[in-house]
Design a protein around this motif. Structure first.
Motif, PDB file in Angstrom:
ATOM      1  N   THR A 147      12.450   8.957 -13.722  1.00 51.76           N
ATOM      2  CA  THR A 147      11.616   8.424 -14.690  1.00 51.76           C
ATOM      3  C   THR A 147      11.267   6.691 -14.578  1.00 51.76           C
ATOM      4  O   THR A 147      11.276   5.939 -15.546  1.00 51.76           O
ATOM      5  N   ILE A 148      11.675   6.396 -13.431  1.00 44.77           N
ATOM      6  CA  ILE A 148      11.752   4.800 -13.148  1.00 44.77           C
ATOM      7  C   ILE A 148      10.341   4.353 -13.470  1.00 44.77           C
ATOM      8  O   ILE A 148       9.411   4.883 -13.021  1.00 44.77           O
ATOM      9  N   PRO A 149      10.199   3.141 -14.221  1.00 44.27           N
ATOM     10  CA  PRO A 149       8.934   2.619 -14.223  1.00 44.27           C
ATOM     11  C   PRO A 149       8.162   2.331 -12.912  1.00 44.27           C
ATOM     12  O   PRO A 149       8.812   1.820 -12.104  1.00 44.27           O
ATOM     13  N   ARG A 150       6.943   2.652 -12.917  1.00 40.06           N
ATOM     14  CA  ARG A 150       6.085   2.681 -11.650  1.00 40.06           C
ATOM     15  C   ARG A 150       6.049   1.141 -10.986  1.00 40.06           C
ATOM     16  O   ARG A 150       6.292   1.288  -9.644  1.00 40.06           O
TER      17      ARG A 150
ATOM     18  N   ALA B  70      -1.609  -0.449  -4.338  1.00 44.09           N
ATOM     19  CA  ALA B  70      -0.704   0.744  -4.059  1.00 44.09           C
ATOM     20  C   ALA B  70      -0.842   1.983  -4.930  1.00 44.09           C
ATOM     21  O   ALA B  70      -0.870   3.290  -4.417  1.00 44.09           O
ATOM     22  N   ILE B  71      -1.657   1.706  -6.070  1.00 41.77           N
ATOM     23  CA  ILE B  71      -2.013   3.025  -6.858  1.00 41.77           C
ATOM     24  C   ILE B  71      -3.259   3.496  -6.140  1.00 41.77           C
ATOM     25  O   ILE B  71      -3.452   4.828  -5.932  1.00 41.77           O
ATOM     26  N   CYS B  72      -4.058   2.932  -5.334  1.00 38.43           N
ATOM     27  CA  CYS B  72      -5.485   3.154  -4.752  1.00 38.43           C
ATOM     28  C   CYS B  72      -4.931   4.036  -3.564  1.00 38.43           C
ATOM     29  O   CYS B  72      -5.464   5.238  -3.209  1.00 38.43           O
TER      30      CYS B  72
ATOM     31  N   CYS C 139       0.745  -1.168   0.057  1.00 41.96           N
ATOM     32  CA  CYS C 139       0.071  -0.029  -0.019  1.00 41.96           C
ATOM     33  C   CYS C 139       0.680   1.410   0.032  1.00 41.96           C
ATOM     34  O   CYS C 139       0.362   2.209  -0.532  1.00 41.96           O
ATOM     35  N   SER C 140       2.047   1.064   0.544  1.00 38.46           N
ATOM     36  CA  SER C 140       2.678   2.233   0.937  1.00 38.46           C
ATOM     37  C   SER C 140       4.051   2.426  -0.007  1.00 38.46           C
ATOM     38  O   SER C 140       5.053   3.230  -0.118  1.00 38.46           O
ATOM     39  N   SER C 141       4.001   1.504  -1.300  1.00 40.53           N
ATOM     40  CA  SER C 141       5.203   1.448  -2.172  1.00 40.53           C
ATOM     41  C   SER C 141       5.283   2.911  -2.964  1.00 40.53           C
ATOM     42  O   SER C 141       6.666   2.999  -2.952  1.00 40.53           O
ATOM     43  N   PHE C 142       4.330   3.444  -3.078  1.00 36.50           N
ATOM     44  CA  PHE C 142       4.487   4.801  -4.005  1.00 36.50           C
ATOM     45  C   PHE C 142       4.680   5.780  -3.090  1.00 36.50           C
ATOM     46  O   PHE C 142       5.376   6.942  -3.286  1.00 36.50           O
TER      47      PHE C 142
ATOM     48  N   ALA D 112       0.579   6.318 -14.114  1.00 38.76           N
ATOM     49  CA  ALA D 112       1.120   7.378 -14.485  1.00 38.76           C
ATOM     50  C   ALA D 112       0.694   8.856 -13.737  1.00 38.76           C
ATOM     51  O   ALA D 112       1.487   9.705 -13.646  1.00 38.76           O
ATOM     52  N   ARG D 113      -0.373   8.653 -13.293  1.00 37.91           N
ATOM     53  CA  ARG D 113      -1.005   9.710 -12.477  1.00 37.91           C
ATOM     54  C   ARG D 113      -0.604   9.800 -10.871  1.00 37.91           C
ATOM     55  O   ARG D 113      -0.902  10.912 -10.300  1.00 37.91           O
TER      56      ARG D 113
END
Length: 268
Positions: A111-114, A173-175, A97-100, A262-263
């Motif tokens: 610009t590392i891939p997500r 992670a995105i959410c 969940c906290s990855s990003f 990407a957002r």
């Protein structure tokens, strides 16, 4: 959303994952650094993880074998295997969940891939689980617990578990980057799931009510890695459920990530 748009998002999400996997040195180095940094200047270092888990398994094994009136020689191997892999599953999901959020600086300035940031987190949980796995053979040897050829079914079971952790973690992670309450909600839910999943108890102890576990996906994820190590034949139903979850889950999450990953930089 049209079919062509969905395919475009899927292609974008797949390309990001492919680039992340190709750049494995980045997330491998970051994950190793995370583990080392956590135990820097410590005498035992990373093996505090193993010691902590060993004390937990030993204490709970003795207490609950008494409460359940079960032979400790059979219950301790069960709980050692179950606890180690439950830790892998729950940590892989909760920490994803906290990855990003944890990688905010890198995301803002590189610009590392997500998917790289997710793989970093999940490799970290695998490394920790690998330290804890040492407990299992030690318990088996100490109690002279028998093993057989069923142990090799552990490999496909582990692959299915990791495949499911990946898509669940990527989605969360995105959410979580968009809605900061998600990590707390997930942590609370996983605590509840712990009590309704056969971690401390055996399925057989539920008697005629054991069928309720058929609707618990975490029970199936646990069973496909636990049973082979305990010398039991693979459960075809659990393997099938885990395979279906992995396929459908990744088919949904890849285009989802292609659209929203990407957002993330704008949400941090």
């Amino acid at each position: 959303m049209t079919k062509s748009t969905s395919l475009t998002y899927a292609a974008t999400g797949l390309a990001d994952i492919r680039e992340s996997v190709a750049g494995w040195r980045v997330w491998y180095t970051l994950a190793m650094n995370d583990v080392r940094r956590r135990y820097r200047r410590s005498r035992l270092g990373q093996f505090w993880l193993t010691l902590s888990m060993a004390l937990t398994v030993g204490g709970l094994g003795i207490v609950y074998s008494t409460l359940f009136k079960t032979d400790v020689a059979t219950y301790l191997p069960y709980i050692s295997v179950t606890f180690v892999f439950w830790g892998l599953i729950t940590s892989g999901i909760v920490e994803s969940c906290s990855s990003f959020i944890e990688s905010e600086g890198l995301i803002r300035h590189t610009t590392i891939p997500r998917a790289t940031h997710l793989l970093r987190t999940q490799l970290r949980t695998i490394i920790i689980a690998a330290h804890n796995v040492i407990i299992v053979p030690l318990v088996f040897i100490a109690l002279r617990y028998p093993i057989n050829w069923n142990i090799f079914y552990f490999i496909p079971g582990l692959i299915l578990v990791l495949a499911n952790i990946f898509w669940i973690g990527y989605f969360l992670a995105i959410c979580s980057a968009r809605f900061r309450d998600v990590p707390q909600i997930v942590a609370s839910v996983m605590q509840l799931v712990f009590f309704i999943t056969p971690v401390m108890f055996r399925t057989s102890q539920l008697g005629n009510h054991g069928y309720v576990l058929l609707f618990n996906p975490f029970a199936h994820l646990l069973q496909v890695v636990r049973d082979p190590l305990l010398g039991l034949p693979p459960d075809i139903l659990s393997l099938s459920v885990c395979l279906v979850m992995a396929v459908i889950g990744n088919l949904i999450v890849v285009p989802f990530a292609g659209r929203y990953a990407a957002r993330v930089v704008y949400w941090l």
